[in-house]
Design an enzyme around this catalytic site. Structure first.
Site, PDB file in Angstrom:
ATOM      1  N   ASP A 262      17.022  70.871 -27.531  1.00 33.85           N
ATOM      2  CA  ASP A 262      17.632  71.806 -28.471  1.00 33.85           C
ATOM      3  C   ASP A 262      19.138  71.883 -28.214  1.00 33.85           C
ATOM      4  O   ASP A 262      19.595  71.642 -27.096  1.00 33.85           O
ATOM      5  CB  ASP A 262      17.042  73.209 -28.291  1.00 33.85           C
ATOM      6  N   TYR A 328      11.065  71.613 -17.658  1.00 34.61           N
ATOM      7  CA  TYR A 328      12.025  72.588 -18.184  1.00 34.61           C
ATOM      8  C   TYR A 328      12.183  73.735 -17.213  1.00 34.61           C
ATOM      9  O   TYR A 328      11.257  74.077 -16.483  1.00 34.61           O
ATOM     10  CB  TYR A 328      11.499  73.204 -19.490  1.00 34.61           C
ATOM     11  N   TYR A 399       6.308  72.575 -27.285  1.00 34.27           N
ATOM     12  CA  TYR A 399       7.335  73.559 -27.647  1.00 34.27           C
ATOM     13  C   TYR A 399       7.339  74.674 -26.606  1.00 34.27           C
ATOM     14  O   TYR A 399       6.402  75.467 -26.523  1.00 34.27           O
ATOM     15  CB  TYR A 399       7.056  74.153 -29.029  1.00 34.27           C
TER      16      TYR A 399
END
Ligand code: ZN
Ligand code: ZN
Length: 450
Positions: A262, A328, A399
């Site tokens: 992103d 992440y 996601y």
């Protein structure tokens, strides 16, 4: 079993062709090119004319001598016409003459001067007239062993270019293709791109991976984008690009990433694999150490590249197709404080398969569908009141923001749902793409095992 082709077949086909009009040695020989190797078409054509001339003499065949005469000196001598020149070939109109082949080679050599390359190929764009001549010859002459006109022209001009420049002809992935444009009389160059593989780290939030045209003006420039034509003034692509343009003396670059993060996520760890394609490069031998330093100097504090390496064009597709596990780190804001023990046990429960419907935030541009993705690990790094930092490793395409928030029940299970309190990602970083491997060699090896 070898198919027998009686002598008479070849000679009678050759006679039929000669009766159509003057034909040069190349064009005649080309009609029989598939029947022998290690000979040029000129040699084939001359040999056939020689045999026919001897036959005509032996049989005192005046008609055959007359047919041979316009394009064969020996036949003219027999007829007492030694001062005549060869007539123009009815097929190639002189295109296959030695002078003409040399003229094409010279043009190509002149066109390539400022380009660095080691392999090339010659291609021909036929003119309508020559294509028609070739078709007529095949139809009326009736040879079934002919080679296409283009193939001979490409090969003969290629030999001359190679002889003069020392470069190699390559049928597969040539660095330059010389297109002989027969109607225009020009040589057009087609230059293969070069592909530089590497990994990038994006050290700050707020920049996209690639150039992003302005939504309002589509790149033309408007008040919204202050005339720049772009939504964002910088991108990973554009930070890497200037140094590549200079190093390769290229006319453009194209950025290929192995997925993307992103805009508001950083890309840390060992970085994300990418390939920057330098389009129409004048220079191919590039000092990659120096290029890496230059890119990192120009984009200091924003983007950092490493492990630069030259790869073939096939790696772009592999890179696009490859799926990488990603790790992440997320800074999460909770609706209310949760005991650390409970957080830890809920995170452990998230490991496994997750059902995700297309997130609300991208549903305007992507079809709504259900995806099943895996979470491989979810760990708490630190908790401070309602702020918690966690590390999650999962499938490509998972996601994360929705895994945390639940997206109104569209992702299940989710951290928010399992805790029974709201949870929102405030900051997101990709801290690793892929496993321990770095560079294409190991990455390719991993691909091959699939
Ligand atoms: Zn010819
Ligand atoms: Zn605009």
């Amino acid at each position: 079993m070898i198919q027998e082709i009686p002598n008479a077949d070849i000679l009678s086909t050759a006679r039929r062709i000669l009766a159509l009009g003057p034909i040069c040695d190349s064009c005649l020989g080309r009609q029989f090119a598939m029947l022998s190797t290690g000979l040029t078409n000129v040699e084939r054509g001359r040999s056939i004319k020689t045999v026919l001339t001897i036959q005509a003499s032996a049989a005192d065949d005046k008609a055959l001598q007359e047919e041979l005469a316009p394009s064969f000196l020996s036949a003219r001598l027999k007829l007492g016409r030694k001062d005549e020149e060869d007539a123009q070939c009815m097929v190639c109109l002189g295109e296959m003459s030695p002078q003409n082949l040399q003229r094409w080679a010279d043009k190509a050599i002149e066109a390539q001067e400022e380009w660095e390359y080691s392999t090339f190929l010659v291609g021909t764009r036929m003119s309508g007239l020559l294509a028609e001549n070739e078709e007529l010859l095949l139809a009326d002459g009736g040879s079934t062993h002919a080679e296409p006109f283009k193939s001979e022209l490409n090969r003969e001009v290629g030999k001359r270019i190679a002889g003069k420049t020392g470069k190699q002809v390559a049928l597969k992935n040539p660095e330059i293709v010389f297109h002989l444009n027969l109607s225009e009389g020009e040589v057009d160059l087609q230059i293969a791109s070069i592909y530089i593989y590497g990994r990038y780290r994006k050290l700050i939030r707020g920049i996209p991976q690639t150039r992003w045209p302005c939504r309002i003006c589509k790149g033309a420039g408007c008040p919204r984008c202050l005339g720049t034509g772009r939504m964002y003034q910088e991108s990973v692509d554009e930070l890497i690009r200037p140094a590549v343009l200079v190093a390769a003396l290229a006319s453009d670059t194209t950025f290929h990433g192995a997925g993307r993060e992103d805009i508001d996520a950083r890309m840390l760890g060992s970085g994300r694999p990418f390939i920057v394609e330098a389009v129409r490069p004048r220079r191919r031998s590039i000092d990659l150490v120096q290029l890496q330093e230059e890119i990192n100097r120009q984009s200091a504090g924003k983007v950092e590249v490493s492990k630069l390496e030259m790869v073939g064009c096939d790696v772009v597709e592999k890179l696009k197709k490859a799926t990488f596990e990603k790790t992440y780190q997320a800074l999460v804001r909770l609706g209310s404080e949760v005991p650390e023990e409970k957080l830890k046990s809920v995170l452990t429960e998230l490991v496994g398969s997750i059902d995700q419907r297309t997130p609300t935030r991208v549903s305007h541009r992507r079809a709504d569908k259900l995806r099943v993705r895996n979470v491989y690990s979810a760990d708490l790094n630190e908790a401070s009141g309602r702020s918690v930092r966690i590390t999650i490793r999962g499938d490509s395409g998972l996601y994360i923001k929705e895994l945390i928030s639940g997206d109104g029940g569209r992702t299940l299970p989710s951290l928010a749902n399992s805790l029974g309190v709201d949870a929102v990602v405030e900051e997101l970083d990709v801290i690793n793409v892929g496993g321990e491997s770095d560079g294409t060699s190991s990455w390719n090896a991993k691909e091959d095992k699939r």
